[in-house]
Scaffold this motif. Structure first.
Motif, PDB file in Angstrom:
ATOM      1  N   GLU A   8       8.938  -5.198   6.739  1.00  0.00           N
ATOM      2  CA  GLU A   8       7.629  -4.766   7.444  1.00  0.00           C
ATOM      3  C   GLU A   8       8.084  -3.573   8.471  1.00  0.00           C
ATOM      4  OE1 GLU A   8       8.846  -8.779   6.682  1.00  0.00           O
ATOM      5  OE2 GLU A   8       9.865  -7.821   7.518  1.00  0.00           O
ATOM      6  N   ALA A  11       8.085   0.140   6.824  1.00  0.00           N
ATOM      7  CA  ALA A  11       6.672  -0.137   6.369  1.00  0.00           C
ATOM      8  C   ALA A  11       5.936   0.796   7.621  1.00  0.00           C
ATOM      9  CB  ALA A  11       5.914  -1.240   5.946  1.00  0.00           C
ATOM     10  N   LYS A  69       9.849   6.918   3.347  1.00  0.00           N
ATOM     11  CA  LYS A  69       9.440   5.628   2.949  1.00  0.00           C
ATOM     12  C   LYS A  69       9.869   5.005   2.506  1.00  0.00           C
ATOM     13  CE  LYS A  69       6.109   4.776   6.192  1.00  0.00           C
ATOM     14  NZ  LYS A  69       4.421   4.402   6.666  1.00  0.00           N
ATOM     15  N   ILE A  70       9.733   5.137   0.932  1.00  0.00           N
ATOM     16  CA  ILE A  70       9.558   4.367   0.158  1.00  0.00           C
ATOM     17  C   ILE A  70      11.035   4.005  -0.027  1.00  0.00           C
ATOM     18  CG2 ILE A  70       9.023   5.657  -1.614  1.00  0.00           C
ATOM     19  CD1 ILE A  70       7.971   2.243  -1.930  1.00  0.00           C
ATOM     20  N   MET A  73      12.232   1.436   2.101  1.00  0.00           N
ATOM     21  CA  MET A  73      12.012  -0.115   1.612  1.00  0.00           C
ATOM     22  C   MET A  73      12.938  -0.404   0.489  1.00  0.00           C
ATOM     23  SD  MET A  73       8.138   1.021   2.672  1.00  0.00           S
ATOM     24  CE  MET A  73       7.627  -1.386   2.152  1.00  0.00           C
ATOM     25  N   THR A 188       6.565  -4.481  -5.984  1.00  0.00           N
ATOM     26  CA  THR A 188       6.715  -3.984  -4.953  1.00  0.00           C
ATOM     27  C   THR A 188       8.631  -4.091  -4.471  1.00  0.00           C
ATOM     28  OG1 THR A 188       5.838  -4.528  -3.325  1.00  0.00           O
ATOM     29  CG2 THR A 188       4.382  -3.346  -4.415  1.00  0.00           C
ATOM     30  N   TYR A 190       8.577  -4.712  -1.481  1.00  0.00           N
ATOM     31  CA  TYR A 190       8.384  -6.563  -0.591  1.00  0.00           C
ATOM     32  C   TYR A 190       8.925  -7.721  -1.235  1.00  0.00           C
ATOM     33  CZ  TYR A 190       6.688 -10.273   2.246  1.00  0.00           C
ATOM     34  OH  TYR A 190       6.782 -10.755   3.533  1.00  0.00           O
ATOM     35  N   ILE A 210       1.051  -0.872  -4.217  1.00  0.00           N
ATOM     36  CA  ILE A 210       1.170   0.464  -3.337  1.00  0.00           C
ATOM     37  C   ILE A 210       0.278   1.072  -2.432  1.00  0.00           C
ATOM     38  CG2 ILE A 210       2.593   3.162  -2.633  1.00  0.00           C
ATOM     39  CD1 ILE A 210       4.916   1.920  -4.285  1.00  0.00           C
ATOM     40  N   LEU A 286       1.776   1.717   2.281  1.00  0.00           N
ATOM     41  CA  LEU A 286       3.060   1.397   2.719  1.00  0.00           C
ATOM     42  C   LEU A 286       2.793   0.236   3.934  1.00  0.00           C
ATOM     43  CD1 LEU A 286       5.543   4.090   1.409  1.00  0.00           C
ATOM     44  CD2 LEU A 286       4.945   1.622   0.231  1.00  0.00           C
ATOM     45  N   GLU A 287       2.499   0.753   5.215  1.00  0.00           N
ATOM     46  CA  GLU A 287       1.581   0.396   6.321  1.00  0.00           C
ATOM     47  C   GLU A 287       1.851  -0.983   5.889  1.00  0.00           C
ATOM     48  OE1 GLU A 287       0.177   2.319   8.888  1.00  0.00           O
ATOM     49  OE2 GLU A 287       1.417   4.927   9.218  1.00  0.00           O
ATOM     50  N   LEU A 289       1.523  -2.883   2.899  1.00  0.00           N
ATOM     51  CA  LEU A 289       1.944  -3.783   1.834  1.00  0.00           C
ATOM     52  C   LEU A 289       2.857  -4.936   1.359  1.00  0.00           C
ATOM     53  CD1 LEU A 289       2.445  -2.984  -1.188  1.00  0.00           C
ATOM     54  CD2 LEU A 289       4.666  -2.386  -0.443  1.00  0.00           C
TER      55      LEU A 289
END
Length: 427
Positions: A8, A11, A69-70, A73, A188, A190, A210, A286-287, A289
């Motif tokens: 979290e 993201a 970022k991805i 994650m 995803t 998450y 996404i 993504l922020e 997600l």
């Protein structure tokens, strides 16, 4: 200093760290080119001796922010954004597979991916064997050949919604000394991180969850950095690349070899790069997600339970239901939720299904999933219509199947709309 941020936090915070006076938010670098004062530095960029941006087809600061970022994650070492999910799947395979070689893939793939593997790759000299992902290990292993270069599957099949047996597929991939490539679009990172279950490479259609708002088409490839490219099967990773003066990817870039090669060879020569604006929107998506995937999963489970009891519905398919064949795998691999897509059949078959979709008022009939807005589709006549009936069945698509992508609206409003449309379909 950041240490083991939870997803979290990643993201929100990963991918871009502003310096004093910089924009707080990752900017849109809407530029094709970048200025330099030294010809020697540009030469080193082209020779891959230094990192940096010199042409947006290969890399762009906005795309890089999204990629970093991805990758974080997913728990990978590097990522490369592409212009679509289809481009991501194509490059992920072509990066390690050429004419005369072979791929083994689960048969329960998204229709566009199935078509790519069944129709286009063979025209390029890459043969593909599809296997039932529920087959036993020996049966799947029997599909492999000496020239097989990867094993491909989806975390959650689209639209069959079967959950992959990661333990079995990872074991097979390791036994056969090939990377396991996983399309993780529906869960995803998450809901599921395939690298933690033995996958080597992950691809996404960033167009779906996404982005999350149906604004942008794009994709991304993420590498775990765990596969042994020096095992003897992948000379393209270990032998000199004459287009870069004899550079050897594994020797020079180590764990980054796969993504570097994908970028400087295939992105260079084929060019399916993401637009900076789209990369900006993917990063923004993504922020939120984690928040959205929680709501998608909660709403979808509530809708599935409602449909199970509806007199107009003949069957419901959602991995979060105890009645689902993949329920135990859902608990194992997707403990936070089973995403937002479910399928069901209406009594009355295809004709009733058509009437149902046309009677929905809140839920929209669109060719899409993974949107904040709920949407519905009949795959056999749309996304999978290019396949034969036999291929559709193999992909998990029956003639009466309705796919519902449950959004993040209030669940009571969604249920009310679905109910009135179901009642209308039976008249």
């Amino acid at each position: 200093m950041k240490k083991h941020w939870r997803i979290e936090t990643q993201a929100i915070q990963e991918g871009f760290t502003p310096k004093d006076g910089d924009p707080r938010i990752l900017p849109i670098y809407q530029s094709t080119t970048y200025k330099f004062s030294s010809a020697e530095h540009v030469a080193k960029l082209f020779d891959l001796e230094v990192g940096g941006h010199f042409y947006t087809r290969l890399s762009n600061p906005t795309a890089e922010g999204f990629e970093v970022k991805i990758a974080a994650m997913e728990g990978g070492v590097a990522a490369m954004a592409t212009s679509s999910g289809q481009a991501a799947s194509t490059i992920a395979v072509m990066n390690i597979c050429r004419a005369g070689q072979h791929v083994v893939a689960a048969s329960t793939l998204y229709g566009g991916t199935y078509s790519l593997f069944a129709n286009t790759f063979p025209k390029m000299g890459i043969e593909v064997t599809f296997v039932d992902p529920e087959a036993d290990e020996a049966t799947i292993c029997a599909a492999f050949r000496p020239e097989t270069r990867c094993l491909f599957g989806e975390t959650i099949g689209n639209p069959g919604l079967n959950i992959l047996d990661f333990e079995k597929f990872s074991r097979i991939a390791k036994k056969m000394q090939v990377p396991l490539i996983i399309d993780n679009t529906f869960p995803t990172p998450y809901l599921c991180r395939p690298f933690e279950h033995g996958a080597d490479i992950v691809v996404h259609s960033a167009t779906k969850y996404i982005d999350g708002h149906a604004t942008s088409v794009g994709g991304v490839i993420v590498d775990s950095g765990n596969f042994d490219w020096g095992c003897g099967k992948y000379p393209e990773m270990t032998e000199p690349d004459e287009s870069y003066h004899g550079l050897k990817y594994l020797e020079t870039f180590g764990k980054l070899a796969y993504i570097v090669k994908a970028r400087v060879q295939l992105m260079r020569d084929i060019g399916p790069c993401p637009a900076p604006m789209n990369a900006f929107l993917f990063n923004l998506g993504l922020e939120t997600l984690p928040l959205r995937m929680q709501r998608h999963s909660e709403n979808a489970l509530a809708m599935a339970k409602y449909l199970e009891k509806h007199e107009a519905v003949s069957w419901v398919n959602y991995p979060g239901l105890e009645s689902h064949k993949s329920y135990e795998r859902a608990k194992k691999y997707l403990p936070k939720g089973a995403s937002g897509v479910l399928t069901f059949g209406i009594k009355g078959g295809a004709a009733a299904g058509k009437k149902f979709m046309e009677s929905c008022q809140l839920v929209a009939l669109v060719v899409h999933v993974g949107d904040a807005r709920s949407c519905v589709l009949h795959p056999a006549s749309t996304t999978h219509r290019q396949l034969s009936e036999e291929q559709q069945i193999a992909s998990g698509v029956s003639p009466d199947l309705i796919r519902l992508s449950v959004g993040i609206e209030h669940i009571d409003d969604l249920i009310e709309d679905v109910n009135q449309a179901l009642l209308a379909s039976q008249k």
